[in-house]
Motif scaffolding. Structure first.
Motif, PDB file in Angstrom:
ATOM      1  N   MET A   1       0.825  -1.200   0.000  1.00 34.29           N
ATOM      2  CA  MET A   1       0.000   0.000   0.000  1.00 34.29           C
ATOM      3  C   MET A   1       0.869   1.264   0.000  1.00 34.29           C
ATOM      4  N   VAL A   2       2.127   1.139   0.426  1.00 35.84           N
ATOM      5  CA  VAL A   2       3.022   2.287   0.400  1.00 35.84           C
ATOM      6  C   VAL A   2       3.332   2.671  -1.039  1.00 35.84           C
ATOM      7  N   TYR A   3       3.449   1.673  -1.926  1.00 36.06           N
ATOM      8  CA  TYR A   3       3.856   1.932  -3.295  1.00 36.06           C
ATOM      9  C   TYR A   3       2.692   2.084  -4.261  1.00 36.06           C
ATOM     10  N   THR A   4       1.571   1.422  -3.971  1.00 34.14           N
ATOM     11  CA  THR A   4       0.421   1.552  -4.864  1.00 34.14           C
ATOM     12  C   THR A   4      -0.857   1.196  -4.120  1.00 34.14           C
ATOM     13  N   THR A   5      -1.931   1.884  -4.472  1.00 33.92           N
ATOM     14  CA  THR A   5      -3.248   1.523  -3.959  1.00 33.92           C
ATOM     15  C   THR A   5      -4.127   1.033  -5.109  1.00 33.92           C
ATOM     16  N   ASN A  19      -2.104   6.986  -4.167  1.00 33.41           N
ATOM     17  CA  ASN A  19      -1.587   7.553  -2.927  1.00 33.41           C
ATOM     18  C   ASN A  19      -0.563   8.643  -3.240  1.00 33.41           C
ATOM     19  N   GLY A  20       0.027   9.226  -2.225  1.00 29.49           N
ATOM     20  CA  GLY A  20       0.970  10.328  -2.410  1.00 29.49           C
ATOM     21  C   GLY A  20       2.176   9.940  -3.245  1.00 29.49           C
ATOM     22  N   PHE A  21       2.705   8.731  -3.035  1.00 27.92           N
ATOM     23  CA  PHE A  21       3.854   8.267  -3.796  1.00 27.92           C
ATOM     24  C   PHE A  21       3.512   8.174  -5.284  1.00 27.92           C
ATOM     25  N   GLU A  22       2.338   7.636  -5.606  1.00 27.76           N
ATOM     26  CA  GLU A  22       1.924   7.500  -6.996  1.00 27.76           C
ATOM     27  C   GLU A  22       1.733   8.870  -7.648  1.00 27.76           C
ATOM     28  N   ASP A  27       3.770  13.168 -11.257  1.00 27.61           N
ATOM     29  CA  ASP A  27       4.152  14.565 -11.432  1.00 27.61           C
ATOM     30  C   ASP A  27       5.587  14.720 -11.915  1.00 27.61           C
ATOM     31  N   LEU A  28       6.445  13.772 -11.572  1.00 27.26           N
ATOM     32  CA  LEU A  28       7.841  13.819 -12.010  1.00 27.26           C
ATOM     33  C   LEU A  28       8.032  13.142 -13.368  1.00 27.26           C
ATOM     34  N   GLN A  32       5.035   4.328 -13.302  1.00 25.93           N
ATOM     35  CA  GLN A  32       5.108   3.283 -12.292  1.00 25.93           C
ATOM     36  C   GLN A  32       4.568   1.993 -12.878  1.00 25.93           C
ATOM     37  N   LYS A  33       5.338   0.920 -12.710  1.00 31.28           N
ATOM     38  CA  LYS A  33       4.906  -0.382 -13.194  1.00 31.28           C
ATOM     39  C   LYS A  33       4.946  -1.359 -12.034  1.00 31.28           C
ATOM     40  N   ASN A  34       3.809  -1.922 -11.696  1.00 28.76           N
ATOM     41  CA  ASN A  34       3.709  -2.902 -10.620  1.00 28.76           C
ATOM     42  C   ASN A  34       3.285  -4.231 -11.210  1.00 28.76           C
ATOM     43  N   GLY A  35       3.866  -5.315 -10.701  1.00 26.37           N
ATOM     44  CA  GLY A  35       3.444  -6.647 -11.122  1.00 26.37           C
ATOM     45  C   GLY A  35       2.161  -7.032 -10.413  1.00 26.37           C
TER      46      GLY A  35
END
Length: 186
Positions: A1-5, A19-22, A27-28, A32-35
């Motif tokens: 959950m820290v890296y993706t919701t 979430n904030g990280f995503e 914005d940068l 993001q690629k999640n398995g």
């Protein structure tokens, strides 16, 4: 959950919203690629890494302490990244490939001080709310920006509100703890 919701399905009240990280990665300009969970075939590189690590550790006497294990892992990391060539990298080492290109840098520069970041949507009345000095403050953004997604940067009593679509600074504030409504300074 820290890296993706993205796959949370409403767990923890997230309802799958980024979430904030995503938000920061987007914005940068970072994709993001999640398995998929429980689908190791989509994580081939990391899945291939595990047997290599296990073979290396099995070829040595078992570590008797955590410090010894840490030393074994550090030695493996050095060999894996700087000595052992990889087929997937054209028989080059990861370190040589990594150092062959200049490092990527973020597009956003904010000076030397730390900024607190917040992602928000401008309300229909043209304001956003922010907690400052233990009270809710209502920051004027402008009705023309209602429903816009914004990034809010906060440093002490200063705010900068950036339109997340255009990157334009649309409002700045100097927060006055004596007032609930905060007019724009720019």
């Amino acid at each position: 959950m820290v890296y993706t919701t993205r796959l949370a399905g409403g767990a923890g009240g997230t309802s799958g919203q980024p979430n904030g990280f995503e938000h920061l990665l987007a914005d940068l300009g970072i994709v993001q690629k999640n398995g998929q969970p429980h689908h190791p075939t989509t994580q081939g590189k990391v899945e291939r890494f595990h047997p290599t690590l296990k073979l290396r550790l099995d070829a040595q006497p078992p570590a008797a302490t955590l410090a010894e294990l840490d030393d074994q892992l550090a030695a493996f990391r050095t060999i894996y990244n700087t000595t052992r060539p990889h087929r997937g990298l054209g028989r080059r080492t990861p370190a040589s490939v990594y150092h062959a290109r200049p490092p990527a840098t973020p597009a956003l520069t904010l000076g030397d001080h730390r900024w607190r970041t917040r992602y928000d949507i401008v309300g229909a009345n043209g304001t956003i709310s922010l907690r400052y000095a233990d009270c809710m403050r209502h920051l004027a953004i402008g009705r023309s920006y209602s429903r816009r997604r914004v990034l809010v940067l906060i440093h002490h009593d200063q705010t900068m509100v950036i339109d997340r679509t255009t990157g334009e600074i649309i409002a700045e504030h100097r927060l006055d703890p004596a007032r609930s409504y905060q007019p724009k300074t720019r």
